[in-house]
Write an enzyme that holds these catalytic residues in place. Structure first.
Site, PDB file in Angstrom:
ATOM      1  N   ASP A 109      89.778  31.252 -32.709  1.00  0.00           N
ATOM      2  CA  ASP A 109      90.869  31.311 -31.734  1.00  0.00           C
ATOM      3  C   ASP A 109      90.520  32.389 -30.720  1.00  0.00           C
ATOM      4  OD1 ASP A 109      93.216  30.540 -30.573  1.00  0.00           O
ATOM      5  OD2 ASP A 109      94.479  30.972 -32.311  1.00  0.00           O
TER       6      ASP A 109
ATOM      7  N   GLY B 171     105.940  59.035 -15.469  1.00  0.00           N
ATOM      8  CA  GLY B 171     105.244  57.768 -15.688  1.00  0.00           C
ATOM      9  C   GLY B 171     104.373  57.312 -14.531  1.00  0.00           C
TER      10      GLY B 171
ATOM     11  N   ARG C 295      98.974  34.480 -20.834  1.00  0.00           N
ATOM     12  CA  ARG C 295      99.753  33.404 -21.460  1.00  0.00           C
ATOM     13  C   ARG C 295     100.949  33.002 -20.601  1.00  0.00           C
ATOM     14  NH1 ARG C 295     100.174  36.223 -27.309  1.00  0.00           N
ATOM     15  NH2 ARG C 295      99.966  38.053 -25.964  1.00  0.00           N
ATOM     16  N   GLN C 296     101.075  33.640 -19.439  1.00  0.00           N
ATOM     17  CA  GLN C 296     102.159  33.310 -18.509  1.00  0.00           C
ATOM     18  C   GLN C 296     101.554  32.700 -17.246  1.00  0.00           C
ATOM     19  OE1 GLN C 296     105.143  36.499 -18.087  1.00  0.00           O
ATOM     20  NE2 GLN C 296     104.127  37.548 -19.787  1.00  0.00           N
TER      21      GLN C 296
ATOM     22  N   LYS D  90     101.573  21.193 -35.830  1.00  0.00           N
ATOM     23  CA  LYS D  90     102.940  21.590 -36.178  1.00  0.00           C
ATOM     24  C   LYS D  90     103.949  20.791 -35.362  1.00  0.00           C
ATOM     25  CE  LYS D  90     101.302  26.264 -37.073  1.00  0.00           C
ATOM     26  NZ  LYS D  90     101.233  27.631 -36.563  1.00  0.00           N
TER      27      LYS D  90
ATOM     28  N   ARG E 283     107.602  20.790 -34.075  1.00  0.00           N
ATOM     29  CA  ARG E 283     108.630  21.813 -33.865  1.00  0.00           C
ATOM     30  C   ARG E 283     109.978  21.201 -33.490  1.00  0.00           C
ATOM     31  NH1 ARG E 283     106.509  26.961 -33.473  1.00  0.00           N
ATOM     32  NH2 ARG E 283     104.241  27.089 -33.243  1.00  0.00           N
TER      33      ARG E 283
END
Length: 342
Positions: A242, A53, A116-117, A214, A216
């Site tokens: 999006d 790897g 997204r982190q 939404k 939640r």
């Protein structure tokens, strides 16, 4: 013509090869037309993947003093390499370029990994910050990306600068060319996070806008208590915008809700058609059921001609020329503000 930045050189990692070839095609044409073929070079390299790897990258010709752009796509649906594999390949390529004494090194990564982190929610990593440090420490002094998920990521870079391109003009051009925008068109944000993007498209296209909200139950995993629609889509054609389509579950659920509220045709536009997991199968089914008419993505995720032929609901918009224009402008010490803002 200014030669301050040195001869322009393009290096591609394995998963960035197709994207790089499209960029190179434009640059070759541009330099040839100017009669300055000697000012541009596609650099020969070797990317080696060992059985355990590990990855090694070598630059196979001299690049001392050159203005080098290292191109890599992190999510590559045409190979079995993971995002982490491709991130490490990028790091080794940047470091090999640094060790070869290039004068300037730009990482061209249309997909910024782990974007997204970018914030901490409890005891978890802010991985986007780690990625920024990794890219800098490997030798890059500039980063080019497109429609980054969180603009705050630019603040994670301390030595390199990040330039964020936008695919909006290319995507809107596709909408207009296919005559999808009319008096009965509504731009819809599938969730609150994409509201600002939808507002921008709605303003530019002069259409109405709607938003899916939404409610939640955060005490339970992935539990939506209530879904509300702010706006009117009854007897209207819908354009959903999006930044990405990942597993497709949220998107298809949003489209089903819009159908319940009386929407006619639904066309989806995104910069990153990741289609992770069984997203393609779910989108195939949604198309057959008449829930979604089409999904348009950019070649920032390189899906290839076979995918387009096999899935009639998928349309592609190219952003390689946009990247090539920015690279050319940087090398020629020209402003790129008008390109970044469009």
């Amino acid at each position: 013509m200014s030669a301050d930045r040195g001869q322009l050189g393009i290096i591609s990692c394995r998963s960035g090869k197709k994207f790089a070839e499209a960029v190179v095609e434009y640059l070759k044409e541009k330099y040839h037309k100017e009669g300055h073929d000697e000012r541009f070079k596609y650099i020969e390299t070797t990317e080696t993947h060992f059985a355990n790897g590990e990855i090694k990258f070598s630059v196979d010709e001299p690049i001392r003093g050159m203005d080098v752009y290292v191109i890599q796509l992190m999510d590559d649906p045409l190979s079995d390499l993971t995002v982490n594999d491709n991130l490490m390949a990028l790091g080794t390529a940047l470091n090999a370029t640094f060790n070869s004494d290039a004068d300037s090194i730009t990482a061209v990564i249309p997909q910024f990994p782990n974007s997204r982190q970018e914030r901490r929610k409890g005891r978890e990593s802010v991985t986007a910050s780690i990625i920024a440090s990794f890219i800098e420490n490997c030798g890059a002094n500039r980063v080019l990306t497109i429609d980054i998920h969180a603009e705050a990521i630019a603040g994670f870079f301390h030595r390199a600068r990040l330039d964020n391109l936008h695919a909006s003009r290319q995507l809107m051009g596709s909408m207009l060319k296919r005559e999808l925008i009319g008096e009965d068109t509504v731009v819809v944000a599938p969730d609150v996070g994409s509201a600002e993007t939808a507002r921008y498209y709605s303003r530019e296209l002069k259409t109405d806008m709607a938003l899916i909200v939404k409610e939640r139950d955060y005490s339970k995993a992935s539990t939506v208590v209530e879904t509300r629609l702010v706006g009117d889509v009854a007897d209207k054609n819908v354009v959903i915008v999006d930044d990405m389509v990942a597993t497709g579950g949220t998107l298809i659920a949003a489209c089903s809700i819009l159908k319940e509220f009386g929407a006619k045709e639904i066309d989806v536009f995104c910069t990153f058609p990741f289609f992770n997991g069984n997203a393609v199968e779910k989108l195939d089914a949604a198309h057959k059921m008449g829930i979604i008419r089409s999904v348009t993505g950019t070649n920032a995720v390189w899906r290839g001609e076979d995918f387009i032929k096999d899935h009639p609901w998928y349309k592609e918009v190219r952003v390689t020329r946009l990247f090539a224009k920015v690279i050319y402008s940087i090398n020629h010490m020209k402003s790129i503000s008008n390109i970044l803002e469009s």
